[in-house]
Every structure is written in C-alpha cells, then in structure tokens.
Design a protein around this motif. Structure first.
Motif, PDB file in Angstrom:
ATOM      1  N   VAL A   3       0.956  -1.160   0.006  1.00 22.86           N
ATOM      2  CA  VAL A   3       0.037  -0.021  -0.102  1.00 22.86           C
ATOM      3  C   VAL A   3       0.944   1.214  -0.058  1.00 22.86           C
ATOM      4  O   VAL A   3       1.801   1.444   1.011  1.00 22.86           O
ATOM      5  N   PHE A   4       0.714   2.023  -0.847  1.00 24.36           N
ATOM      6  CA  PHE A   4       1.446   3.458  -1.112  1.00 24.36           C
ATOM      7  C   PHE A   4       0.207   4.535  -1.375  1.00 24.36           C
ATOM      8  O   PHE A   4      -0.848   4.511  -1.928  1.00 24.36           O
ATOM      9  N   ARG A   5       0.682   5.757  -0.928  1.00 24.48           N
ATOM     10  CA  ARG A   5      -0.461   6.967  -1.246  1.00 24.48           C
ATOM     11  C   ARG A   5       0.331   7.547  -2.445  1.00 24.48           C
ATOM     12  O   ARG A   5       1.538   7.102  -2.983  1.00 24.48           O
ATOM     13  N   VAL A  11      -2.069  10.402 -11.123  1.00 21.11           N
ATOM     14  CA  VAL A  11      -1.008   9.676 -11.517  1.00 21.11           C
ATOM     15  C   VAL A  11      -1.365   8.340 -11.925  1.00 21.11           C
ATOM     16  O   VAL A  11      -0.813   7.445 -12.710  1.00 21.11           O
ATOM     17  N   LEU A  12      -2.691   7.915 -11.323  1.00 22.85           N
ATOM     18  CA  LEU A  12      -3.039   6.425 -11.214  1.00 22.85           C
ATOM     19  C   LEU A  12      -3.900   6.115 -12.758  1.00 22.85           C
ATOM     20  O   LEU A  12      -4.408   4.963 -12.765  1.00 22.85           O
ATOM     21  N   LYS A  13      -4.088   7.144 -13.503  1.00 23.30           N
ATOM     22  CA  LYS A  13      -4.823   7.074 -14.593  1.00 23.30           C
ATOM     23  C   LYS A  13      -4.296   5.939 -15.595  1.00 23.30           C
ATOM     24  O   LYS A  13      -3.277   5.780 -15.623  1.00 23.30           O
ATOM     25  N   GLY A  14      -4.994   5.193 -16.035  1.00 25.81           N
ATOM     26  CA  GLY A  14      -4.616   4.110 -16.997  1.00 25.81           C
ATOM     27  C   GLY A  14      -4.114   2.676 -16.510  1.00 25.81           C
ATOM     28  O   GLY A  14      -3.768   1.970 -17.031  1.00 25.81           O
ATOM     29  N   ARG A  22       5.189  -0.850 -13.001  1.00 21.37           N
ATOM     30  CA  ARG A  22       6.404  -0.226 -12.738  1.00 21.37           C
ATOM     31  C   ARG A  22       6.210   1.094 -12.160  1.00 21.37           C
ATOM     32  O   ARG A  22       5.421   1.804 -12.646  1.00 21.37           O
ATOM     33  N   PHE A  23       6.752   1.544 -10.741  1.00 21.37           N
ATOM     34  CA  PHE A  23       6.637   2.833 -10.384  1.00 21.37           C
ATOM     35  C   PHE A  23       7.715   3.291  -9.876  1.00 21.37           C
ATOM     36  O   PHE A  23       8.857   2.507  -9.466  1.00 21.37           O
ATOM     37  N   GLN A  24       7.773   4.672  -9.600  1.00 23.26           N
ATOM     38  CA  GLN A  24       8.855   5.518  -8.932  1.00 23.26           C
ATOM     39  C   GLN A  24       7.991   5.921  -7.623  1.00 23.26           C
ATOM     40  O   GLN A  24       7.197   6.460  -7.640  1.00 23.26           O
ATOM     41  N   ALA A  25       8.719   5.653  -6.408  1.00 25.07           N
ATOM     42  CA  ALA A  25       8.382   6.180  -5.018  1.00 25.07           C
ATOM     43  C   ALA A  25       9.405   7.092  -4.557  1.00 25.07           C
ATOM     44  O   ALA A  25      10.575   6.897  -4.784  1.00 25.07           O
ATOM     45  N   VAL A  34       3.644   7.016  -4.343  1.00 33.12           N
ATOM     46  CA  VAL A  34       3.940   6.793  -5.804  1.00 33.12           C
ATOM     47  C   VAL A  34       3.912   8.141  -6.277  1.00 33.12           C
ATOM     48  O   VAL A  34       3.006   9.021  -6.231  1.00 33.12           O
ATOM     49  N   VAL A  35       4.971   8.383  -7.399  1.00 35.10           N
ATOM     50  CA  VAL A  35       5.118   9.783  -7.798  1.00 35.10           C
ATOM     51  C   VAL A  35       5.164   9.565  -9.424  1.00 35.10           C
ATOM     52  O   VAL A  35       4.643  10.340 -10.164  1.00 35.10           O
ATOM     53  N   LYS A  36       5.238   8.355  -9.837  1.00 34.82           N
ATOM     54  CA  LYS A  36       5.443   7.980 -11.334  1.00 34.82           C
ATOM     55  C   LYS A  36       4.867   6.549 -11.391  1.00 34.82           C
ATOM     56  O   LYS A  36       5.394   5.700 -10.686  1.00 34.82           O
ATOM     57  N   ILE A  37       3.914   6.276 -12.286  1.00 33.76           N
ATOM     58  CA  ILE A  37       3.467   4.757 -12.404  1.00 33.76           C
ATOM     59  C   ILE A  37       3.256   4.555 -13.825  1.00 33.76           C
ATOM     60  O   ILE A  37       2.589   5.569 -14.554  1.00 33.76           O
ATOM     61  N   GLN A  38       3.550   3.297 -14.625  1.00 35.52           N
ATOM     62  CA  GLN A  38       3.175   2.953 -15.805  1.00 35.52           C
ATOM     63  C   GLN A  38       2.930   1.326 -15.766  1.00 35.52           C
ATOM     64  O   GLN A  38       3.217   0.557 -14.891  1.00 35.52           O
TER      65      GLN A  38
END
Length: 41
Positions: A3-5, A11-14, A22-25, A34-38
């Motif tokens: 669990v991350f905020r 950022v969570l769209k898609g 893959r994400f950057q925290a 989470v500041v970036k996610i794909q």
C-alpha cells in the motif's frame, strides 16, 4: 501487494487493480508515495 499513497490521484490513470506496473516512489511529507507509475510487461 503493498500500500502506497499518491499526492496526485491523476498519476493512477491508465492502471487498474491487478495490472502489473513499474513505479517510482519518493518520500512526500514523511510518507512513501507513488510519484510515477506505468503498466509493466
């Protein structure tokens, strides 16, 4: 699962529950967020 905020919900769209990602925290206001996610492969 973990669990991350996120400071920006856009950022969570898609991505949806169950997707491989893959994400950057980063630490935001003392919390790991989470500041970036794909989508992953």
């Amino acid at each position: 699962t973990m669990v991350f905020r996120t400071p920006d919900p856009a950022v969570l769209k898609g991505v949806k529950a169950g997707d491989k990602v893959r994400f950057q925290a980063d630490r935001v206001n003392g919390q790991i967020s989470v500041v970036k996610i794909q989508k992953g492969k």
